[in-house]
Scaffold this motif. Structure first.
Motif, PDB file in Angstrom:
ATOM      1  N   ASP A   1      14.636  -2.002  11.111  1.00  0.00           N
ATOM      2  CA  ASP A   1      14.102  -0.837  11.597  1.00  0.00           C
ATOM      3  C   ASP A   1      12.656  -0.254  11.616  1.00  0.00           C
ATOM      4  N   ARG A   2      12.004  -0.628  10.594  1.00  0.00           N
ATOM      5  CA  ARG A   2      10.517  -0.176  10.332  1.00  0.00           C
ATOM      6  C   ARG A   2       9.772  -1.018   9.384  1.00  0.00           C
ATOM      7  N   VAL A   3       8.528  -1.077   9.491  1.00  0.00           N
ATOM      8  CA  VAL A   3       7.748  -1.848   8.264  1.00  0.00           C
ATOM      9  C   VAL A   3       6.799  -0.596   7.884  1.00  0.00           C
ATOM     10  N   LEU A   4       6.694  -0.475   6.403  1.00  0.00           N
ATOM     11  CA  LEU A   4       5.794   0.394   5.878  1.00  0.00           C
ATOM     12  C   LEU A   4       4.603  -0.283   5.551  1.00  0.00           C
ATOM     13  N   ILE A   5       3.407   0.186   6.128  1.00  0.00           N
ATOM     14  CA  ILE A   5       2.402  -0.663   6.293  1.00  0.00           C
ATOM     15  C   ILE A   5       1.269   0.281   6.592  1.00  0.00           C
ATOM     16  N   ASP A   6       0.009   0.237   5.823  1.00  0.00           N
ATOM     17  CA  ASP A   6      -1.151   0.903   6.107  1.00  0.00           C
ATOM     18  C   ASP A   6      -2.466   0.335   7.170  1.00  0.00           C
TER      19      ASP A   6
ATOM     20  N   THR B   1       5.156   2.600   9.830  1.00  0.00           N
ATOM     21  CA  THR B   1       4.833   3.820   9.219  1.00  0.00           C
ATOM     22  C   THR B   1       4.004   3.885   8.122  1.00  0.00           C
ATOM     23  N   GLY B   2       3.083   4.570   7.835  1.00  0.00           N
ATOM     24  CA  GLY B   2       2.033   4.272   6.669  1.00  0.00           C
ATOM     25  C   GLY B   2       2.282   5.586   5.837  1.00  0.00           C
ATOM     26  N   VAL B   3       1.588   5.571   4.680  1.00  0.00           N
ATOM     27  CA  VAL B   3       1.669   6.516   3.666  1.00  0.00           C
ATOM     28  C   VAL B   3       1.248   7.958   4.504  1.00  0.00           C
ATOM     29  N   VAL B   4       0.452   7.945   5.344  1.00  0.00           N
ATOM     30  CA  VAL B   4       0.266   9.185   5.753  1.00  0.00           C
ATOM     31  C   VAL B   4       1.395   9.879   6.557  1.00  0.00           C
TER      32      VAL B   4
ATOM     33  N   SER C   1       0.870  -1.252   0.083  1.00  0.00           N
ATOM     34  CA  SER C   1      -0.046  -0.224   0.054  1.00  0.00           C
ATOM     35  C   SER C   1       1.066   1.333  -0.141  1.00  0.00           C
ATOM     36  N   PRO C   2       1.809   1.370   0.968  1.00  0.00           N
ATOM     37  CA  PRO C   2       2.408   2.791   0.826  1.00  0.00           C
ATOM     38  C   PRO C   2       3.041   2.862  -0.259  1.00  0.00           C
ATOM     39  N   LEU C   3       3.672   1.980  -1.063  1.00  0.00           N
ATOM     40  CA  LEU C   3       4.463   2.321  -2.679  1.00  0.00           C
ATOM     41  C   LEU C   3       3.583   2.430  -3.466  1.00  0.00           C
ATOM     42  N   LEU C   4       2.307   1.713  -3.469  1.00  0.00           N
ATOM     43  CA  LEU C   4       1.385   1.673  -4.589  1.00  0.00           C
ATOM     44  C   LEU C   4       0.864   3.152  -4.527  1.00  0.00           C
ATOM     45  N   ASN C   5       0.475   3.617  -3.445  1.00  0.00           N
ATOM     46  CA  ASN C   5      -0.098   4.956  -3.430  1.00  0.00           C
ATOM     47  C   ASN C   5       0.861   6.021  -3.417  1.00  0.00           C
ATOM     48  N   LEU C   6       2.108   5.842  -2.951  1.00  0.00           N
ATOM     49  CA  LEU C   6       2.862   6.890  -3.328  1.00  0.00           C
ATOM     50  C   LEU C   6       3.222   7.208  -5.040  1.00  0.00           C
ATOM     51  N   ALA C   7       3.256   5.836  -5.672  1.00  0.00           N
ATOM     52  CA  ALA C   7       3.495   5.739  -6.917  1.00  0.00           C
ATOM     53  C   ALA C   7       2.393   6.500  -7.576  1.00  0.00           C
TER      54      ALA C   7
END
Length: 159
Positions: free
Chosen positions: A93-98, A114-117, A8-14
């Motif tokens: 250190d972290r996972v990017l997930i919404d 951390t998420g996209v927001v 989700s974070p990668l997809l939405n930032l793309a």
């Protein structure tokens, strides 16, 4: 800093053409093949994701299935389960997930999330973006943000 990303974070930032925020905020970003498969399953921004990988913005890894990943797959989708299990395995250190369930699972296993927001908030605090405009762009791209989260993010940005 090693960061493992879910879809989700990668997809939405793309989709909002802001993948450069990943480069600006994190060191090495990796995605398990289950996440990569979801990312490249035919969405509009596939070319952006592939270009991001090709220039070194993300490294795709093929972790061996583990018991933990299998356990996570009982309640999470394959990409989320793979990302969280891999983050635990490598002590990321972290996972990017919404997604709420994925965030809760990572948190229970002491993996910071951390998420996209959150990525957008960090960028805004550095003066790199207009947070409200980017949140609106996310909504227009189809990312669901509750009104409460939207307002809370804007309030946090003002602080």
């Amino acid at each position: 800093m090693t960061v493992v990303s879910n879809t989700s974070p990668l997809l939405n930032l793309a989709l909002i053409e802001r993948l450069e925020l990943i480069d600006a905020q994190f060191g090495e970003v990796v995605a398990p093949t289950a996440v990569w498969d979801e990312l490249t399953a035919g969405f509009d921004g596939r070319d952006r994701i592939e270009a991001f990988r090709d220039r070194g913005g993300i490294r795709v890894v093929s972790p061996e299935p583990t018991e933990l990943r299998t356990e996570f797959e009982r309640e999470l989708d394959r990409g989320e389960a793979a990302a969280i299990a891999y983050a635990i395995d490598i002590d990321a250190d972290r996972v990017l997930i919404d997604e709420r369930e994925g965030r809760a699972t990572a948190t229970r296993h002491d993996v910071p999330v951390t998420g996209v927001v959150g990525i957008l908030l960090r960028a805004s605090s550095r003066g790199a973006i207009d947070l409200e405009a980017e949140l609106d762009a996310l909504r227009e791209a189809g990312f669901w943000i509750s009104d409460a989260l939207y307002e809370r993010a804007l309030e946090m940005d003002e602080e």
